[in-house]
Design a protein around this motif. Structure first.
Motif, mmCIF file in Angstrom:
data_model
loop_
_atom_site.group_PDB
_atom_site.id
_atom_site.type_symbol
_atom_site.label_atom_id
_atom_site.label_comp_id
_atom_site.label_asym_id
_atom_site.label_seq_id
_atom_site.Cartn_x
_atom_site.Cartn_y
_atom_site.Cartn_z
ATOM 1 N N LYS A 101 0.877 -1.170 0.000
ATOM 2 C CA LYS A 101 0.000 0.000 0.000
ATOM 3 C C LYS A 101 0.912 1.217 0.000
ATOM 4 O O LYS A 101 1.757 1.373 0.881
ATOM 5 C CB LYS A 101 -0.916 0.018 1.213
ATOM 6 C CG LYS A 101 -1.988 1.077 1.122
ATOM 7 C CD LYS A 101 -3.087 0.850 2.139
ATOM 8 C CE LYS A 101 -4.275 1.724 1.820
ATOM 9 N NZ LYS A 101 -5.390 1.487 2.723
ATOM 10 N N HIS A 103 1.128 5.157 0.328
ATOM 11 C CA HIS A 103 0.459 6.369 0.789
ATOM 12 C C HIS A 103 1.213 7.547 0.191
ATOM 13 O O HIS A 103 2.426 7.688 0.408
ATOM 14 C CB HIS A 103 0.476 6.465 2.316
ATOM 15 C CG HIS A 103 -0.199 5.317 2.989
ATOM 16 N ND1 HIS A 103 -1.563 5.275 3.196
ATOM 17 C CD2 HIS A 103 0.294 4.163 3.478
ATOM 18 C CE1 HIS A 103 -1.873 4.146 3.796
ATOM 19 N NE2 HIS A 103 -0.766 3.450 3.981
ATOM 20 N N GLU A 105 1.253 11.617 -0.002
ATOM 21 C CA GLU A 105 0.706 12.819 0.639
ATOM 22 C C GLU A 105 1.452 14.056 0.157
ATOM 23 O O GLU A 105 2.672 14.082 0.162
ATOM 24 C CB GLU A 105 0.865 12.741 2.159
ATOM 25 C CG GLU A 105 0.078 11.647 2.811
ATOM 26 C CD GLU A 105 0.294 11.620 4.317
ATOM 27 O OE1 GLU A 105 0.143 12.692 4.945
ATOM 28 O OE2 GLU A 105 0.631 10.544 4.840
ATOM 29 N N ASP A 141 -3.019 5.127 -1.993
ATOM 30 C CA ASP A 141 -3.842 5.945 -1.100
ATOM 31 C C ASP A 141 -3.273 7.352 -1.219
ATOM 32 O O ASP A 141 -2.163 7.614 -0.752
ATOM 33 C CB ASP A 141 -3.736 5.422 0.329
ATOM 34 C CG ASP A 141 -4.413 6.333 1.341
ATOM 35 O OD1 ASP A 141 -5.532 6.801 1.068
ATOM 36 O OD2 ASP A 141 -3.799 6.594 2.393
#
Length: 145
Positions: A101, A103, A105, A141
């Motif tokens: 996964k 992430h 940002e 994500d």
């Protein structure tokens, strides 16, 4: 399978498997390894796992791919923070497998723009994404501003 024209080759050697030591041939990476307690191992302090090393490499590589794509679109993704979670567990077909996964940002980029840049980096640029495609579950994500 795609062929490549190598620009750089990293070389590392591991001795002792998951309870041993791994080191790059040029000495830039050197790590003692142990199986984590969650997998039934000793989880020795000051050691790492192949999954930690893979996560660190994937996060760095994906960050570079994102920055590359952003520059092509006249955007700045140099402040993006990439966190890779690499999980290991038994596969339905036997043996063990990994899942990832990522992430992504960057509050300095609008959500829709960051999603588009991250998807392009994942689909077209990142070598780790190319290497895992089709046999490792990789989820993105993305959180922009």
């Amino acid at each position: 399978m795609d062929t490549i024209k190598p620009l750089f080759t990293a070389v590392a050697t591991a001795t002792g498997g998951r309870n041993g030591h791994t080191e790059a041939s040029d000495g830039t990476v050197s790590a003692d390894l142990s199986v984590p307690k969650a997998m039934g191992g000793p989880g020795k302090p000051g050691t790492t796992t192949p999954e930690h090393l893979f996560a660190a490499g994937y996060a760095a590589c994906f960050g570079g791919a994102l920055d590359f794509v952003a520059k092509q679109h006249k955007k700045d993704a140099t402040k993006a923070k990439i966190t890779a979670e690499v999980s290991i567990g038994p596969r339905d077909g036997g043996g063990f497998g990994i899942a990832v996964k990522l992430h992504v940002e960057d509050p300095s980029l609008p959500q829709a723009e960051l999603v588009a840049l991250a998807n392009e980096a994942h689909e077209k640029i990142c070598p780790y994404s190319h290497a895992t495609r089709g046999n490792v579950d990789v989820q993105l994500d993305v959180k922009g501003g």
